[in-house]
Scaffold this motif. Sequence first.
Motif, PDB file in Angstrom:
ATOM      1  N   PHE A  98       1.699  -1.873  -7.484  1.00 18.39           N
ATOM      2  CA  PHE A  98       2.786  -3.021  -7.914  1.00 18.39           C
ATOM      3  C   PHE A  98       3.857  -2.193  -8.838  1.00 18.39           C
ATOM      4  CE2 PHE A  98      -1.262  -4.744  -7.553  1.00 18.39           C
ATOM      5  CZ  PHE A  98      -1.371  -6.125  -6.865  1.00 18.39           C
ATOM      6  N   LEU A  99       5.106  -2.598  -8.395  1.00 15.67           N
ATOM      7  CA  LEU A  99       6.196  -1.989  -9.183  1.00 15.67           C
ATOM      8  C   LEU A  99       7.032  -3.396  -9.831  1.00 15.67           C
ATOM      9  CD1 LEU A  99       7.982   0.163  -9.754  1.00 15.67           C
ATOM     10  CD2 LEU A  99       9.412  -0.284  -7.900  1.00 15.67           C
ATOM     11  N   ARG A 100       6.797  -3.215 -11.212  1.00 18.51           N
ATOM     12  CA  ARG A 100       7.313  -4.184 -12.166  1.00 18.51           C
ATOM     13  C   ARG A 100       8.358  -3.514 -13.078  1.00 18.51           C
ATOM     14  NH1 ARG A 100       1.462  -6.993 -13.989  1.00 18.51           N
ATOM     15  NH2 ARG A 100       1.223  -7.594 -11.843  1.00 18.51           N
ATOM     16  N   ARG A 101       9.065  -4.431 -14.195  1.00 17.82           N
ATOM     17  CA  ARG A 101       9.940  -3.734 -14.926  1.00 17.82           C
ATOM     18  C   ARG A 101       9.414  -2.746 -15.904  1.00 17.82           C
ATOM     19  NH1 ARG A 101      14.895  -6.286 -14.153  1.00 17.82           N
ATOM     20  NH2 ARG A 101      14.858  -8.348 -13.109  1.00 17.82           N
ATOM     21  N   SER A 102       8.028  -3.121 -16.264  1.00 21.94           N
ATOM     22  CA  SER A 102       7.438  -2.320 -17.205  1.00 21.94           C
ATOM     23  C   SER A 102       6.909  -0.791 -16.638  1.00 21.94           C
ATOM     24  CB  SER A 102       6.258  -3.114 -17.756  1.00 21.94           C
ATOM     25  OG  SER A 102       5.183  -3.660 -16.843  1.00 21.94           O
ATOM     26  N   GLY A 103       6.622  -0.765 -15.313  1.00 19.88           N
ATOM     27  CA  GLY A 103       6.332   0.342 -14.511  1.00 19.88           C
ATOM     28  C   GLY A 103       5.745   0.199 -13.360  1.00 19.88           C
ATOM     29  N   LEU A 104       5.157   1.376 -12.913  1.00 23.10           N
ATOM     30  CA  LEU A 104       4.372   1.311 -11.660  1.00 23.10           C
ATOM     31  C   LEU A 104       2.722   1.408 -11.759  1.00 23.10           C
ATOM     32  CD1 LEU A 104       4.618   1.671  -8.410  1.00 23.10           C
ATOM     33  CD2 LEU A 104       4.538   4.316  -8.944  1.00 23.10           C
ATOM     34  N   TYR A 105       2.192   0.480 -11.234  1.00 20.32           N
ATOM     35  CA  TYR A 105       0.674   0.366 -11.491  1.00 20.32           C
ATOM     36  C   TYR A 105      -0.003   0.144 -10.216  1.00 20.32           C
ATOM     37  CZ  TYR A 105       2.316  -2.108 -15.886  1.00 20.32           C
ATOM     38  OH  TYR A 105       2.934  -2.131 -17.098  1.00 20.32           O
ATOM     39  N   CYS A 106      -1.221   0.584 -10.250  1.00 22.08           N
ATOM     40  CA  CYS A 106      -2.262   0.781  -9.144  1.00 22.08           C
ATOM     41  C   CYS A 106      -3.274  -0.259  -9.308  1.00 22.08           C
ATOM     42  CB  CYS A 106      -2.608   2.094  -8.597  1.00 22.08           C
ATOM     43  SG  CYS A 106      -3.731   2.751  -9.708  1.00 22.08           S
ATOM     44  N   SER A 107      -3.851  -1.037  -8.514  1.00 21.34           N
ATOM     45  CA  SER A 107      -5.033  -1.722  -8.453  1.00 21.34           C
ATOM     46  C   SER A 107      -6.327  -0.725  -8.250  1.00 21.34           C
ATOM     47  CB  SER A 107      -4.992  -2.934  -7.453  1.00 21.34           C
ATOM     48  OG  SER A 107      -6.171  -3.665  -7.891  1.00 21.34           O
ATOM     49  N   THR A 108      -7.192  -0.897  -9.259  1.00 19.48           N
ATOM     50  CA  THR A 108      -8.572  -0.168  -9.064  1.00 19.48           C
ATOM     51  C   THR A 108      -9.436  -1.123  -8.171  1.00 19.48           C
ATOM     52  OG1 THR A 108      -9.289  -1.071 -11.210  1.00 19.48           O
ATOM     53  CG2 THR A 108      -8.149   1.062 -11.145  1.00 19.48           C
ATOM     54  N   LYS A 109      -9.133  -2.239  -8.061  1.00 18.09           N
ATOM     55  CA  LYS A 109      -9.970  -3.126  -7.180  1.00 18.09           C
ATOM     56  C   LYS A 109      -9.278  -3.782  -6.153  1.00 18.09           C
ATOM     57  CE  LYS A 109     -13.625  -6.557  -7.536  1.00 18.09           C
ATOM     58  NZ  LYS A 109     -14.566  -7.445  -8.613  1.00 18.09           N
ATOM     59  N   GLY A 110      -9.245  -3.266  -4.975  1.00 17.56           N
ATOM     60  CA  GLY A 110      -8.482  -4.056  -3.887  1.00 17.56           C
ATOM     61  C   GLY A 110      -6.983  -4.190  -4.200  1.00 17.56           C
ATOM     62  N   THR A 111      -6.835  -5.450  -3.941  1.00 18.88           N
ATOM     63  CA  THR A 111      -5.404  -5.875  -4.150  1.00 18.88           C
ATOM     64  C   THR A 111      -5.476  -6.909  -5.320  1.00 18.88           C
ATOM     65  OG1 THR A 111      -5.714  -7.852  -2.595  1.00 18.88           O
ATOM     66  CG2 THR A 111      -4.980  -5.894  -1.644  1.00 18.88           C
ATOM     67  N   SER A 112      -6.148  -6.814  -6.213  1.00 15.57           N
ATOM     68  CA  SER A 112      -6.387  -7.683  -7.503  1.00 15.57           C
ATOM     69  C   SER A 112      -4.979  -7.139  -8.408  1.00 15.57           C
ATOM     70  CB  SER A 112      -7.546  -7.249  -8.213  1.00 15.57           C
ATOM     71  OG  SER A 112      -7.575  -8.342  -9.355  1.00 15.57           O
ATOM     72  N   LYS A 113      -4.539  -8.444  -8.909  1.00 16.24           N
ATOM     73  CA  LYS A 113      -3.534  -8.278 -10.060  1.00 16.24           C
ATOM     74  C   LYS A 113      -4.026  -8.593 -11.454  1.00 16.24           C
ATOM     75  CE  LYS A 113       0.247  -9.917  -6.911  1.00 16.24           C
ATOM     76  NZ  LYS A 113       1.455 -10.697  -6.758  1.00 16.24           N
ATOM     77  N   GLU A 114      -5.178  -8.689 -11.660  1.00 17.74           N
ATOM     78  CA  GLU A 114      -5.877  -9.063 -12.999  1.00 17.74           C
ATOM     79  C   GLU A 114      -5.112  -7.488 -13.777  1.00 17.74           C
ATOM     80  OE1 GLU A 114      -9.759 -10.107 -13.327  1.00 17.74           O
ATOM     81  OE2 GLU A 114      -9.412 -11.505 -11.453  1.00 17.74           O
ATOM     82  N   TYR A 149       0.733  -1.291  -0.086  1.00 17.93           N
ATOM     83  CA  TYR A 149      -0.031  -0.131   0.169  1.00 17.93           C
ATOM     84  C   TYR A 149       0.979   1.138  -0.064  1.00 17.93           C
ATOM     85  CZ  TYR A 149      -4.329  -2.482   0.718  1.00 17.93           C
ATOM     86  OH  TYR A 149      -5.580  -3.368   0.498  1.00 17.93           O
ATOM     87  N   LEU A 150       0.251   2.189  -0.764  1.00 16.54           N
ATOM     88  CA  LEU A 150       1.230   3.370  -0.894  1.00 16.54           C
ATOM     89  C   LEU A 150      -0.120   4.689  -0.874  1.00 16.54           C
ATOM     90  CD1 LEU A 150       4.066   3.125  -3.366  1.00 16.54           C
ATOM     91  CD2 LEU A 150       4.191   3.512  -0.746  1.00 16.54           C
ATOM     92  N   TYR A 151       0.336   5.725  -0.312  1.00 20.25           N
ATOM     93  CA  TYR A 151      -0.500   6.995  -0.562  1.00 20.25           C
ATOM     94  C   TYR A 151      -0.033   7.881  -1.938  1.00 20.25           C
ATOM     95  CZ  TYR A 151      -1.792   6.139   4.467  1.00 20.25           C
ATOM     96  OH  TYR A 151      -2.182   5.773   5.459  1.00 20.25           O
ATOM     97  N   VAL A 152      -1.153   7.965  -2.616  1.00 17.04           N
ATOM     98  CA  VAL A 152      -0.982   8.608  -3.987  1.00 17.04           C
ATOM     99  C   VAL A 152      -1.647   9.848  -3.826  1.00 17.04           C
ATOM    100  CG1 VAL A 152      -1.150   8.352  -6.565  1.00 17.04           C
ATOM    101  CG2 VAL A 152      -0.800   6.441  -4.845  1.00 17.04           C
TER     102      VAL A 152
END
Length: 574
Positions: free
Chosen positions: A293-309, A276-279
């Motif tokens: 989520f921080l990956r090689r392709s970039g920084l992502y945020c989940s729009t639905k809880g902790t879902s990785k879909e 979790y991060l404050y944005v």
Amino acid sequence: RDAFFVNSRVEKCCGQVCTCPCYSWRFGSQGNTIFSCLSPPEDDVDLEALVNDMNSSLESLYSTCSGQQPESHNQPRQVQHSHTNLRRSQPMHILAVRRLQEEEQQLRTSSLPAIPNPFPELCSPASSPVLSPGSLPPGDPSTGKYIVKIFSEDGMGKVVEIPADMTARDLCQLLVYKSHCVDDNSWALVEHHPLLGLERCLEDHELVVQVQASMNSDSRFLFRKNYAKYEFFRNPLTFFPEHMVAWCQETNGTIPPSQLLQNFLASSSCPEIQGYLYVKELGRKSWKKLYMFLRRSGLYCSTKGTSKEPRHLQLLADLEDSNIFTVITGKKQHSAPTEYAFCIKPNKGRAELKELRMLCAEDEQSRTCWMTAFRLFKYGIVLYQNYKIPQQRKTLLSHFSAPVRSVSENSLVAMDFSGRIGRVIDNPVEAQSAAMEEGHAWRKRSQRMNMLGCHSPLHHSSLSSVIHVAQLWFHGRITREESHRIIHQQGQVDGLFLLRVSQSNPKAFVLTLCHHQKIKHFQILPCEEDGQVFFSLDDGSTKFTDLIQLVEFYQLNRGVLPCKLRHPCTIVAL
């Protein structure tokens, strides 16, 4: 007569002679005037070539001046002689010659290269040519030299001229050499943005000129220590908690440190940092807590809880075209929920505040994990190469500069000279007791000297109270908050320390130490024994005659501290 001069020569002439320092006037028999120079022929100044090369403006000036003077017997004219034909030289106006000389001087002066202002602090920002990276001259493309100004922690700056291909590591080596600092491979070049409240350490392979081109006019480079730059290679488990690394969770957290680093450095693997991060929302002052989520392709945020879909992931920032910065004024300037804020700044030119992606973590360990993973994902194996280069260079130099111990030094033995004849002490226990007794005898001698009342300024009792002032780890009368700031800036690694004067007790000192990314304070109290003042960190159990002995002892022994003293906080003036 003052407006014109003529350089003509005659071999023979009749008439009177008028003396002059440079020229003589001969008055001919017909009343005409002949100008002749009496200097040797090799010293004659022939102005005919200069007159022929004059531009049209000077010719028009001469024609105007000659047209205003009427024909008279005083005007020079050609004189015929039987042996030589005298040639009338063209008169030239003195004011015109002076004007031509001034124009040549101005042209010569304007072609000189611009010299940086050596005293920028005495000039206003508008008049000083060297004040900030934005106002610095871009450099001469033909020579490939650029001007960069570096600031130290005390606000003083140094202007250096560097080539276009100089890296941050090379510039740090140059500054270490010029400032006569100890080269321990922990110096760093910091990109500082005071208006935005951001700063970051340049990577060793980055080109300084390219970074300076993307900085604002108010931004500057800082030269300071950073012990945590490659600390994650030495102790990766401290920087990457198991609950934040997705790969560790899948394997039940049984990953050795070497394999963890290989997973981050290998381009074929797909590690992931989550939590979790404050944005901060763009264009607003409000902050929102999201699962990131921080990956090689970039920084992502989940729009639905902790879902990785994939359908629930939203890209916030790209790693290739961005850099990660530490926010030093998070709560005050950006209303951050905690003090552990950082941001992702795009590289495209001079980014504004609204283009920054502001983030905030719960604690210092989480922020360090996110920022370190960002660097590893962006640069990969290049970071490891930057880390190994100083070690390889140190190993190479150690083969040539390693001290060689003599045979006599290797065969040193303990001796006892208490009797009339010295003897060798073979018993190790007796040798150790003799060494301790010698140490106590030295302390008694110093106490006896103190009781004699020696008033010399070099007396031991007077030196023990001021000898620590010249040490790099002593920072004088700074506040508790200032010591925290210095520890944060130079990297929160285990064993990072400094000493300062206590604010509550003027006769005491405080040891500020960092351990497990937490800052702790230990008070050093003076104690008196047999008329001599000692310093102790553990309520008198271990006494030291001065602070230098105290620091050297705890650099070798942990004692009551959570860890040994390893890295002194150093501030060097350029």
